[in-house]
Design a protein around this motif. Structure first.
Motif: not given
Length: 144
Positions: A21-23, A29-31, A101-110, A138-144
């Protein structure tokens, strides 16, 4: 919560799921970062070109052509660059790349923090599952 393919109380399987999930969040985020940067750079370049065309024309007259046709051409070119700036800036704002991007970075950090906690044994199975579930909600979009 038990994820498909994750046996109950198997921290190793949960750690693998968290790492995957982190990857995924990092790729998301990179995209977004690339797209956001491209739109911003395009906007800066077209805005600068518009300013340059109109400024040079105002200072010294039309660079291409003479008289009314030269002025018209300069105005058209400046307007096209201005239009391109408006479209790229509006797309960036409307699609909320910065917020996403901010939301994705928060998700990746958590997820990275949870992965580290799992690797160091600082989370029990129950704590880790609860935290992972919270991240998924909390972060459904970055983890689709």
């Amino acid at each position: 919560m038990e994820q498909a393919g994750t046996p109950a109380n198997d921290l190793g399987s949960l750690a693998s799921l968290v790492k995957e999930s982190s990857q995924k969040a990092d790729r998301y985020c990179a995209q977004l970062r690339r797209t956001n940067s491209r739109l911003l750079i395009f906007s800066i370049l077209t805005s600068g070109a518009s300013t340059l065309v109109t400024g040079v024309t105002a200072a010294g007259g039309p660079v291409i052509g003479e008289g009314v046709p030269g002025w018209r051409l300069a105005c058209i070119v400046g307007a096209l660059f201005g239009f391109a700036t408006t479209v790229s800036t509006s797309l960036n704002a409307q699609l909320k790349y910065s917020e996403r991007l901010s939301e994705g970075n928060q998700c990746a950090a958590r997820l990275r923090l949870l992965n580290t906690a799992l690797a160091t044994g600082r989370r029990t199975w129950e704590e880790a599952v609860k935290e992972y579930d919270d991240i998924l909600r909390a972060y459904p979009e970055p983890l689709r």
